[in-house]
Design a protein around this motif. Structure first.
Motif, mmCIF file in Angstrom:
data_model
loop_
_atom_site.group_PDB
_atom_site.id
_atom_site.type_symbol
_atom_site.label_atom_id
_atom_site.label_comp_id
_atom_site.label_asym_id
_atom_site.label_seq_id
_atom_site.Cartn_x
_atom_site.Cartn_y
_atom_site.Cartn_z
ATOM 1 N N ILE A 51 0.861 -1.171 0.000
ATOM 2 C CA ILE A 51 0.000 0.000 0.000
ATOM 3 C C ILE A 51 0.900 1.226 0.000
ATOM 4 N N SER A 52 0.641 2.121 -0.921
ATOM 5 C CA SER A 52 1.434 3.336 -1.013
ATOM 6 C C SER A 52 0.919 4.385 -0.035
ATOM 7 N N SER A 53 1.655 5.471 0.066
ATOM 8 C CA SER A 53 1.209 6.569 0.925
ATOM 9 C C SER A 53 -0.081 7.184 0.415
ATOM 10 N N ALA A 54 -0.339 7.019 -0.876
ATOM 11 C CA ALA A 54 -1.575 7.538 -1.479
ATOM 12 C C ALA A 54 -2.681 6.499 -1.510
ATOM 13 N N MET A 55 -2.490 5.388 -0.798
ATOM 14 C CA MET A 55 -3.508 4.339 -0.660
ATOM 15 C C MET A 55 -3.641 3.464 -1.897
ATOM 16 N N PHE A 56 -2.692 3.532 -2.820
ATOM 17 C CA PHE A 56 -2.690 2.569 -3.919
ATOM 18 C C PHE A 56 -2.283 1.213 -3.368
ATOM 19 N N THR A 57 -3.000 0.158 -3.778
ATOM 20 C CA THR A 57 -2.706 -1.184 -3.264
ATOM 21 C C THR A 57 -2.399 -2.145 -4.405
ATOM 22 N N ILE A 69 -5.109 -5.051 2.257
ATOM 23 C CA ILE A 69 -4.161 -4.277 3.048
ATOM 24 C C ILE A 69 -4.739 -2.888 3.294
ATOM 25 N N SER A 70 -4.515 -2.372 4.490
ATOM 26 C CA SER A 70 -4.989 -1.028 4.815
ATOM 27 C C SER A 70 -4.019 -0.409 5.821
ATOM 28 N N ARG A 71 -4.254 0.868 6.099
ATOM 29 C CA ARG A 71 -3.355 1.567 7.002
ATOM 30 C C ARG A 71 -4.094 2.660 7.742
ATOM 31 N N ASP A 72 -3.619 2.966 8.938
ATOM 32 C CA ASP A 72 -4.148 4.063 9.740
ATOM 33 C C ASP A 72 -2.930 4.854 10.219
ATOM 34 N N ASN A 73 -2.617 5.907 9.489
ATOM 35 C CA ASN A 73 -1.399 6.652 9.813
ATOM 36 C C ASN A 73 -1.471 7.287 11.201
ATOM 37 N N ALA A 74 -2.654 7.689 11.619
ATOM 38 C CA ALA A 74 -2.794 8.327 12.934
ATOM 39 C C ALA A 74 -2.428 7.363 14.063
ATOM 40 N N ARG A 75 -2.632 6.070 13.816
ATOM 41 C CA ARG A 75 -2.296 5.044 14.804
ATOM 42 C C ARG A 75 -0.980 4.348 14.492
ATOM 43 N N LEU A 80 -3.617 -6.294 7.664
ATOM 44 C CA LEU A 80 -3.815 -7.219 6.560
ATOM 45 C C LEU A 80 -5.010 -8.099 6.915
ATOM 46 N N GLN A 81 -6.136 -7.827 6.271
ATOM 47 C CA GLN A 81 -7.335 -8.645 6.462
ATOM 48 C C GLN A 81 -7.246 -9.836 5.521
ATOM 49 N N MET A 82 -7.315 -11.034 6.079
ATOM 50 C CA MET A 82 -7.159 -12.251 5.294
ATOM 51 C C MET A 82 -8.426 -13.082 5.404
#
Length: 114
Positions: A51-57, A69-75, A80-82
């Motif tokens: 996942i890129s910084s721009a949310m490209f996966t 794949i996902s991200r939470d920059n604040a946390r 990785l949801q499987m």
């Protein structure tokens, strides 16, 4: 010093689901790409998801449609949801930040078995 801590692995039956988490020390996720790798017994480490910084996966073909794949920059956390897990998904899973190529966590073991 950058540290990555993975968690969420375990034993699951085929067809089941798990959600892996990766927490980073400091605010290093923001602006950086994040990857998930896995290493099965006797095999080389394999890039699974990106996942890129721009949310490209992007995903390796074997997990497309099953993993997210996902991200939470604040946390400072990546996920990785499987879903629809298969025995061949059994491996130790690691998160990785390409900007810090020599930094790896301890990984989290995923075992898919009936």
């Amino acid at each position: 010093q950058v540290q990555l801590v993975e968690s969420g692995g375990g034993l699951v039956q085929p067809g089941g689901s798990l959600r892996l988490s990766c927490v980073a020390s400091g605010s290093i996720f923001s602006g950086n790409a994040v990857q998930w790798y896995r290493q099965a017994p006797g095999k080389e480490r394999e890039l699974v998801a990106f996942i890129s910084s721009a949310m490209f996966t992007n995903y390796v073909d074997s997990v497309k449609g099953r993993f997210t794949i996902s991200r939470d920059n604040a946390r400072n956390t990546a996920y990785l949801q499987m879903n629809s897990l298969k025995p061949e998904d059994t491996a130790v899973y690691y998160c990785h930040i390409p900007r810090y190529p020599f930094t790896w966590g301890q990984g989290t073991l995923v075992t898919v078995s009936s």
